[in-house]
Design an enzyme around this catalytic site. Structure first.
Site, PDB file in Angstrom:
ATOM      1  CD  GLU A 130      -1.384  -2.405   1.948  1.00 55.93           C
ATOM      2  OE1 GLU A 130      -2.213  -3.194   2.420  1.00 55.93           O
ATOM      3  OE2 GLU A 130      -0.141  -2.579   2.041  1.00 55.93           O
TER       4      GLU A 130
ATOM      5  CB  THR B 217      16.632 -39.342  -8.441  1.00 53.27           C
ATOM      6  OG1 THR B 217      17.354 -40.204  -7.542  1.00 53.27           O
ATOM      7  CG2 THR B 217      15.157 -39.337  -8.067  1.00 53.27           C
ATOM      8  CB  ALA B 218      21.223 -40.474  -9.555  1.00 54.42           C
TER       9      ALA B 218
ATOM     10  CD  GLU C  82      16.230 -28.716  -5.268  1.00 51.85           C
ATOM     11  OE1 GLU C  82      17.226 -29.275  -5.772  1.00 51.85           O
ATOM     12  OE2 GLU C  82      15.820 -27.597  -5.613  1.00 51.85           O
TER      13      GLU C  82
ATOM     14  NE  ARG D   7      24.157 -22.752  -9.639  1.00 48.44           N
ATOM     15  CZ  ARG D   7      23.682 -23.739  -8.881  1.00 48.44           C
ATOM     16  NH1 ARG D   7      23.116 -23.462  -7.702  1.00 48.44           N
ATOM     17  NH2 ARG D   7      23.763 -24.985  -9.293  1.00 48.44           N
TER      18      ARG D   7
ATOM     19  CB  SER E 204      21.638 -37.048 -11.059  1.00 47.41           C
ATOM     20  OG  SER E 204      22.262 -35.970 -10.371  1.00 47.41           O
TER      21      SER E 204
ATOM     22  CB  THR F 273      18.020 -41.616   3.315  1.00 41.15           C
ATOM     23  OG1 THR F 273      18.723 -42.711   2.721  1.00 41.15           O
ATOM     24  CG2 THR F 273      17.869 -41.872   4.807  1.00 41.15           C
ATOM     25  CG  LEU F 274      15.718 -35.483   4.363  1.00 41.08           C
ATOM     26  CD1 LEU F 274      15.413 -35.749   5.828  1.00 41.08           C
ATOM     27  CD2 LEU F 274      16.634 -34.264   4.213  1.00 41.08           C
TER      28      LEU F 274
ATOM     29  N   GLY G 252      17.903 -36.716  -1.067  1.00 43.98           N
ATOM     30  CA  GLY G 252      17.995 -38.054  -1.617  1.00 43.98           C
ATOM     31  C   GLY G 252      16.917 -38.967  -1.079  1.00 43.98           C
TER      32      GLY G 252
END
Length: 392
Positions: free
Chosen positions: A57, A172-173, A305, A218, A179, A309-310, A307
């Site tokens: 505003e 994913t790889a 973002e 980036r 990857s 496991t997490l 792998g």
């Protein structure tokens, strides 16, 4: 009074302006404002700046003043209820009142306890006509743009978006971790645009060891870098890791203290948090407590973002709200999975998700999906009362 078609057009313009706050206004919400003069001509526009800076505003009022236009007797359209409290900036409701606005149209109320209807009430008490958009597209779009802000205030935790890029067979790889690149350049840039939305980027120590990522924004322009968070039970992150060499804050979260490693990481500029899971038999970070901590730090959207496991741990804990999946038109065969999930006893036990968007991005496919009902908190109405949380 019911909103007119021009009202909805101006609210859409305010929402478009609010997108200028992406990567800029965290932890404050993304807000846009359009001002017309008493004759119905455009007088000024603006969007919320960095925390501690002017809100939408005020930016719109400054835009009008710089052009020599008066807004007395005019109308304002704002994508979020004007604030009514004095935080790091004065109340926006007061600024609109002092400018002599006759009418203010609001896309959605603000869930923050210090606002939550008070901004609208303050305007009305000063004789300003205030019209709040009913349930529908405008209100929904305003809340979706600020889904993390609503999540932090109403659920006391960030909105968690899990991003992954995979082949058609869900890899994913390659088995050795290579990857680069499964997806094309357009998808990678688009992924950085989603990173820019976030207050924090979350990954695990396994991903850092294998990929040594910068984990920053980036490939698209941004004013501020999100907080980078690494789940690292034993504080084994190398002080020479790339993510510690680029601008911005890094938080390393562990489950067991290690004085020498922790000292080295602090010397490298990292912030440390010891957060063991009391329910785990082995050293594991308490992910629920981590989300609460990040919410208290003002993180609205958390971009995961990581792998397999997490990813699996976050999914199993029910902490992932939304999937951001880039699917590449290729088959990889044996390789790494999106998430290392346990074997199910039957298909009926599978976790179900709902597709919300499917779009082509370059040569790849971008899929957005949510757990059913996970966004029910977005139906919060001003009649429900304010949320107890604090805004940045």
């Amino acid at each position: 009074m019911p909103l007119s078609e021009p009202d909805y057009t101006m609210l859409q313009r305010a929402l478009a302006l609010a997108e200028g706050s992406l990567g800029l206004s965290e932890p404050n919400p993304r807000v846009g404002c359009v001002l017309h003069d008493a004759q119905g001509q455009l007088a000024g526009e603006g969007f919320t700046q960095q925390a501690g800076g002017p809100h939408a505003e005020v930016m719109a009022l400054r835009d009008a003043a710089a052009a020599g236009r008066t807004v007395a007797g005019g109308t304002a359209w704002v994508s979020l209820e004007p604030c009514a409290h004095h935080g790091r900036t004065p109340p926006c409701a007061d600024a609109l009142i002092q400018a002599g606005l006759r009418r203010v149209v609001v896309a959605t109320s603000d869930p923050y306890a210090e606002v939550a209807g008070r901004g609208i009430a303050r305007l009305r008490a000063a004789g300003v006509v205030v019209d709040l958009a009913p349930a529908g597209a405008a209100r929904r779009a305003a809340r979706e743009l600020n889904i993390g802000f609503f999540s932090r205030l109403l659920r006391r935790r960030p909105w968690v978006r899990m991003k992954t890029a995979a082949s058609l067979d869900g890899r994913t790889a390659l088995p050795d971790g290579r990857s680069q690149w499964i997806t094309g350049e357009a998808a990678r840039s688009d992924g950085h645009a989603w990173r820019r939305r976030a207050g924090a980027l979350l990954t695990g120590i396994g991903t850092v060891r294998h990929d040594n990522p910068q984990l920053d924004v980036r490939l698209v322009a941004t004013v501020q870098q999100p907080l980078r968070v690494v789940v690292d039970s034993g504080f084994s992150l190398s002080p020479q890791a790339r993510l510690l060499q680029v601008p911005g804050r890094v938080l390393v979260v562990g489950a067991r203290a290690h004085a020498e490693r922790m000292a080295a990481l602090r010397a490298a500029g990292a912030e440390l948090l010891l957060l063991p899971d009391p329910q785990a038999e082995t050293d594991r970070v308490d992910l629920v407590a981590l989300l609460k901590h990040l919410a208290a730090e003002g993180v609205n959207e958390l971009h995961l973002e990581a792998g397999a496991t997490l990813n699996a741990a976050m999914l199993a804990s029910g902490l992932v709200d939304e999937l951001l999946l880039y699917l590449a038109p290729m088959w990889l065969g044996p390789g790494r999975d999106i998430a290392t999930l346990p074997l199910l006893p039957s298909i009926t036990e599978a976790s179900r998700w709902q597709f919300t968007q499917v779009n082509s991005v370059g040569v790849d496919l971008r899929i957005l999906a949510r757990r059913p009902g996970v966004d029910a908190f977005m139906q919060h109405d001003e009649a429900d009362g304010p949320a107890p949380g604090a805004a940045g």
